[in-house]
Design a protein around this motif. Sequence first.
Motif, PDB file in Angstrom:
ATOM      1  N   ARG A  86      -8.242   0.602  -5.742  1.00  0.00           N
ATOM      2  CA  ARG A  86      -7.387   1.778  -5.594  1.00  0.00           C
ATOM      3  C   ARG A  86      -6.732   2.128  -6.922  1.00  0.00           C
ATOM      4  O   ARG A  86      -6.189   1.253  -7.604  1.00  0.00           O
ATOM      5  CB  ARG A  86      -6.322   1.498  -4.524  1.00  0.00           C
ATOM      6  N   PRO A 130      -7.044   1.190   2.814  1.00  0.00           N
ATOM      7  CA  PRO A 130      -5.709   0.826   3.281  1.00  0.00           C
ATOM      8  C   PRO A 130      -4.705   1.960   3.203  1.00  0.00           C
ATOM      9  O   PRO A 130      -3.634   1.878   3.791  1.00  0.00           O
ATOM     10  CB  PRO A 130      -5.306  -0.319   2.348  1.00  0.00           C
ATOM     11  N   GLY A 132      -8.464 -10.177   0.158  1.00  0.00           N
ATOM     12  CA  GLY A 132      -9.694  -9.412   0.151  1.00  0.00           C
ATOM     13  C   GLY A 132     -10.534  -9.840   1.328  1.00  0.00           C
ATOM     14  O   GLY A 132     -10.276 -10.844   1.970  1.00  0.00           O
ATOM     15  N   TYR A 138     -10.024   6.169  -5.178  1.00  0.00           N
ATOM     16  CA  TYR A 138     -10.637   4.847  -5.245  1.00  0.00           C
ATOM     17  C   TYR A 138     -11.886   4.905  -6.120  1.00  0.00           C
ATOM     18  O   TYR A 138     -12.586   5.923  -6.167  1.00  0.00           O
ATOM     19  CB  TYR A 138     -11.040   4.356  -3.849  1.00  0.00           C
ATOM     20  N   PRO A 143       0.816  -1.186   0.000  1.00  0.00           N
ATOM     21  CA  PRO A 143       0.000   0.000   0.000  1.00  0.00           C
ATOM     22  C   PRO A 143       0.863   1.253   0.000  1.00  0.00           C
ATOM     23  O   PRO A 143       1.946   1.276   0.570  1.00  0.00           O
ATOM     24  CB  PRO A 143      -0.799  -0.105   1.310  1.00  0.00           C
ATOM     25  N   PRO A 195      -4.174  -4.525   0.814  1.00  0.00           N
ATOM     26  CA  PRO A 195      -5.411  -4.991   0.183  1.00  0.00           C
ATOM     27  C   PRO A 195      -5.151  -6.237  -0.652  1.00  0.00           C
ATOM     28  O   PRO A 195      -4.019  -6.564  -0.990  1.00  0.00           O
ATOM     29  CB  PRO A 195      -5.831  -3.806  -0.691  1.00  0.00           C
ATOM     30  N   GLY A 248      -5.326  -2.100  -5.778  1.00  0.00           N
ATOM     31  CA  GLY A 248      -5.552  -2.787  -4.520  1.00  0.00           C
ATOM     32  C   GLY A 248      -7.044  -2.964  -4.296  1.00  0.00           C
ATOM     33  O   GLY A 248      -7.843  -2.059  -4.544  1.00  0.00           O
ATOM     34  N   TYR A 249      -7.465  -4.142  -3.797  1.00  0.00           N
ATOM     35  CA  TYR A 249      -8.857  -4.595  -3.829  1.00  0.00           C
ATOM     36  C   TYR A 249      -9.442  -4.799  -2.431  1.00  0.00           C
ATOM     37  O   TYR A 249      -8.798  -5.380  -1.566  1.00  0.00           O
ATOM     38  CB  TYR A 249      -8.875  -5.914  -4.613  1.00  0.00           C
ATOM     39  N   LEU A 250     -10.648  -4.292  -2.237  1.00  0.00           N
ATOM     40  CA  LEU A 250     -11.421  -4.562  -1.036  1.00  0.00           C
ATOM     41  C   LEU A 250     -12.830  -4.970  -1.448  1.00  0.00           C
ATOM     42  O   LEU A 250     -13.395  -4.381  -2.380  1.00  0.00           O
ATOM     43  CB  LEU A 250     -11.508  -3.322  -0.133  1.00  0.00           C
TER      44      LEU A 250
END
Length: 329
Positions: free
Chosen positions: A245, A278, A40, A283, A30, A69, A250-252
């Motif tokens: 992101r 994060p 995730g 995003y 991050p 993430p 980066g994945y959530l």
Amino acid sequence: MITAVKVGAFGAGIVLAFGAAFGVGHAVGPVGSDPAPAHGRHGGDTAGAPTGTRAPGPTGALPAVAEMPGGLQVSERGYTLVPPAEPLPVGTGTDFRFRVLGPNGQPWTRYDRAHDKDLHLIVARRDLSGFQHVHPVLGADGTWSVPLTFASAGTYRVFADFSPAGDPTGPLTLGADVIVAGAYQPAALPAPSRTATVDGYTVTLAGDLSATESGLLTLNVSKDGRPVTDLQPYLGAYGHLVALRQGDLGYLHVHPQGAPDDGKTPAGPGIAFHAQAPSTGSYRLYLDFRHEGTVRTAEFTVTVGAPSAPATTPAAPPATAPEHGEHAH
């Protein structure tokens, strides 16, 4: 004016040249934080604010540390995502096929079901356009397949979000790039907005996404100016929220508070999520919701700012020595 770039054999060569790197995986941490285990989140009422491994501080307290993430690595914990190596067609349906290899190097075939599915596949172009959330079917040989259509050319990121059966560590998200051949026209990230429209529906976002603490995000759905109060369950919830992101994607993936038919969660218009970013940055949020038998996706851009600097107390002026002939008191 942005000139279109042709993605084809040259892009395929890049993919093949870096195939070995995909085989062993790679990690990108991050922005502004130290590396931590990545995955995730498929959670319940308080999902979306994952914390990483924590080390005791000087007083024995455990400070909260945001995890990396998910989706930044093609291989993690012994599992490896193997996407198609060849360029994919643009504008026509294709049978998208991939495998997940287990720690023994063989296709993994045992999964714990999460939100009605064994595996969730998220697809987005690297400029954060072309989002899709689909659910492949697992073949007897360990190959996953799902019909996909890529509306435009470019480099796409695919995220396999799953829980390996028998693995006590829990859910995992692996990510890899695939190439869609054709004339590539990059799209600018839409400006931040609190309102999104899709197929006659208007979705408004209340609350702020923060990198320092978990916050409440509420997405309110209306149609033709009237609140929608009869949302239908989709994958065991009234909504699913994915955040990507800008930059490294980066994945959530978080799920809302409550559950359908629990006797207390209303079927709209508001869908409430607890989530924490994060890091700072831009995003793209994607809300899947179902109404009148159709799943739709509302998209938002949000900016997570840097945390405010702590207030400082001005230092006291230094004491002065007494002049010659004076006595200090």
